[in-house]
Write a protein that holds these residues in place. Structure first.
Motif, PDB file in Angstrom:
ATOM      1  N   GLU A 154       0.866  -1.218  -0.096  1.00 51.41           N
ATOM      2  CA  GLU A 154      -0.050   0.166   0.028  1.00 51.41           C
ATOM      3  C   GLU A 154       0.891   1.186   0.089  1.00 51.41           C
ATOM      4  O   GLU A 154       2.062   1.229   0.284  1.00 51.41           O
ATOM      5  N   GLU A 155       0.295   2.464  -0.267  1.00 47.79           N
ATOM      6  CA  GLU A 155       0.982   3.745  -0.282  1.00 47.79           C
ATOM      7  C   GLU A 155       1.289   3.986   0.930  1.00 47.79           C
ATOM      8  O   GLU A 155       0.864   3.730   2.134  1.00 47.79           O
ATOM      9  N   PRO A 156       2.323   4.850   1.293  1.00 49.13           N
ATOM     10  CA  PRO A 156       2.954   5.253   2.715  1.00 49.13           C
ATOM     11  C   PRO A 156       1.867   6.463   3.221  1.00 49.13           C
ATOM     12  O   PRO A 156       1.028   7.046   2.676  1.00 49.13           O
ATOM     13  N   GLY A 157       1.720   6.388   4.650  1.00 53.16           N
ATOM     14  CA  GLY A 157       1.239   7.320   5.187  1.00 53.16           C
ATOM     15  C   GLY A 157       2.083   8.525   5.533  1.00 53.16           C
ATOM     16  O   GLY A 157       3.269   8.336   4.956  1.00 53.16           O
ATOM     17  N   ARG A 158       1.629   9.307   6.404  1.00 58.06           N
ATOM     18  CA  ARG A 158       2.642  10.342   6.786  1.00 58.06           C
ATOM     19  C   ARG A 158       3.009  10.243   8.482  1.00 58.06           C
ATOM     20  O   ARG A 158       1.982  10.374   9.113  1.00 58.06           O
ATOM     21  N   TRP A 159       4.067  10.763   8.522  1.00 61.47           N
ATOM     22  CA  TRP A 159       4.618  10.594  10.227  1.00 61.47           C
ATOM     23  C   TRP A 159       5.515  11.863  10.379  1.00 61.47           C
ATOM     24  O   TRP A 159       6.427  12.153   9.461  1.00 61.47           O
ATOM     25  N   THR A 160       5.231  12.344  11.330  1.00 63.51           N
ATOM     26  CA  THR A 160       5.945  13.412  11.941  1.00 63.51           C
ATOM     27  C   THR A 160       6.449  13.199  13.292  1.00 63.51           C
ATOM     28  O   THR A 160       5.677  13.343  13.990  1.00 63.51           O
ATOM     29  N   GLY A 161       7.802  13.425  13.436  1.00 61.04           N
ATOM     30  CA  GLY A 161       8.252  13.066  14.696  1.00 61.04           C
ATOM     31  C   GLY A 161       9.176  14.065  15.332  1.00 61.04           C
ATOM     32  O   GLY A 161       9.985  14.728  14.655  1.00 61.04           O
ATOM     33  N   THR A 162       8.862  14.625  16.417  1.00 60.46           N
ATOM     34  CA  THR A 162       9.658  15.644  17.052  1.00 60.46           C
ATOM     35  C   THR A 162      10.345  15.192  18.436  1.00 60.46           C
ATOM     36  O   THR A 162       9.633  14.711  19.162  1.00 60.46           O
ATOM     37  N   THR A 163      11.528  15.570  18.552  1.00 61.15           N
ATOM     38  CA  THR A 163      12.510  15.225  19.838  1.00 61.15           C
ATOM     39  C   THR A 163      12.674  16.314  20.494  1.00 61.15           C
ATOM     40  O   THR A 163      13.742  17.115  19.660  1.00 61.15           O
ATOM     41  N   ARG A 164      12.670  16.833  21.827  1.00 60.83           N
ATOM     42  CA  ARG A 164      13.116  17.735  22.537  1.00 60.83           C
ATOM     43  C   ARG A 164      13.955  17.016  23.718  1.00 60.83           C
ATOM     44  O   ARG A 164      13.146  16.261  24.396  1.00 60.83           O
ATOM     45  N   VAL A 165      15.109  17.519  23.913  1.00 62.59           N
ATOM     46  CA  VAL A 165      15.770  16.940  25.301  1.00 62.59           C
ATOM     47  C   VAL A 165      16.547  18.112  25.719  1.00 62.59           C
ATOM     48  O   VAL A 165      17.247  18.976  24.984  1.00 62.59           O
ATOM     49  N   VAL A 166      16.304  18.630  26.829  1.00 60.71           N
ATOM     50  CA  VAL A 166      16.658  19.572  27.696  1.00 60.71           C
ATOM     51  C   VAL A 166      17.417  19.339  29.208  1.00 60.71           C
ATOM     52  O   VAL A 166      16.802  18.233  29.696  1.00 60.71           O
ATOM     53  N   ARG A 167      18.409  19.925  29.401  1.00 64.95           N
ATOM     54  CA  ARG A 167      19.015  19.381  30.755  1.00 64.95           C
ATOM     55  C   ARG A 167      19.374  20.882  31.285  1.00 64.95           C
ATOM     56  O   ARG A 167      20.163  21.659  30.853  1.00 64.95           O
TER      57      ARG A 167
END
Length: 235
Positions: free
Chosen positions: A139-152
């Motif tokens: 099948e055709e691909p879907g859409r994925w949006t991933g965000t990662t934030r790391v703070v110290r």
């Protein structure tokens, strides 16, 4: 459907990790499968478009927590309005957190948004992994949006967004990657820049981040594993 998972890991007697708070409802149940390991167990099909999942993890100083899932998640479109499904993970880490769920498969006509926001204490250690496959077989691909934030300590160590699939600004079929994997590690292991087959590892303050992409998930995860395997000590 709205889902909330809350877990607090605390150092108990003898240095063993105890879990004074374990709550889950909606799409997930939580099962303790080891001394410091939890598995997320899906109790409903999906996620479907419009579903929202919030996972809140607190790992206190001296505690360890390993979070896994029992099977891949298949994100599916909703029958109504074209709304994305959303999963947000918020982690406060003064101890050690290892977060590595099974892959997310994003079906055709689906949009899935994944966010990880981690606040690390002075001695906090984080390892977080993502694996994504756009579209099921044939099948055709879907859409994925991933965000990662790391703070110290209020200082951003990593803030990145990856947007893949139909409608994403940088998506250029037929060469756009259908499979993507990433790992971020902060707290105990400095490594230099390294590259592999459609894969790269970049240094962070006190850690590193690595990504790989391609047409098949097993090849992508293999390329990533080469860059993230523990380095052998030399005499």
């Amino acid at each position: 459907m709205r889902t909330l998972v809350e877990v607090v890991a605390r150092r108990g007697p003898g240095g063993h990790t105890v879990l004074p708070v374990v709550r889950a409802g909606g799409q997930y149940a939580v099962r303790r499968t080891g001394p410091a390991t939890l598995h997320l167990v899906a109790t409903a099909f999906g996620p479907l478009g419009g579903d929202e999942v919030a996972v809140r993890l607190v790992v206190e100083e001296g505690a360890r927590l390993c979070v896994r899932s029992v099977a891949a998640a298949v994100a599916l479109p909703s029958r109504g309005a074209a709304r994305p499904s959303v999963q947000r993970i918020e982690a406060t880490v003064a101890g050690v957190l290892d977060l590595a769920p099974e892959p997310t498969v994003v079906a055709a006509r689906t949009r899935h948004v994944a966010e990880l926001e981690a606040e690390l204490g002075p001695d906090g250690v984080l390892t977080a992994a993502d694996q994504v496959l756009l579209g099921r077989r044939g099948e055709e691909p879907g859409r994925w949006t991933g965000t990662t934030r790391v703070v110290r300590g209020g200082r951003p160590l990593l803030h990145t967004t990856v947007d893949l699939g139909p409608g994403a600004p940088a998506w250029l079929p037929p060469v756009g990657p259908r499979a993507y994997a990433s790992t971020v590690h902060v707290g105990s292991d400095d490594r230099p820049v390294a590259t592999g087959a459609d894969a790269v590892r970049l240094p962070l303050p006190g850690g590193w981040t690595a990504t790989a992409w391609g047409a098949e998930l097993h090849r992508v995860t293999g390329a990533l594993a080469t860059l993230t395997a523990p380095e052998r000590e030399t005499a």
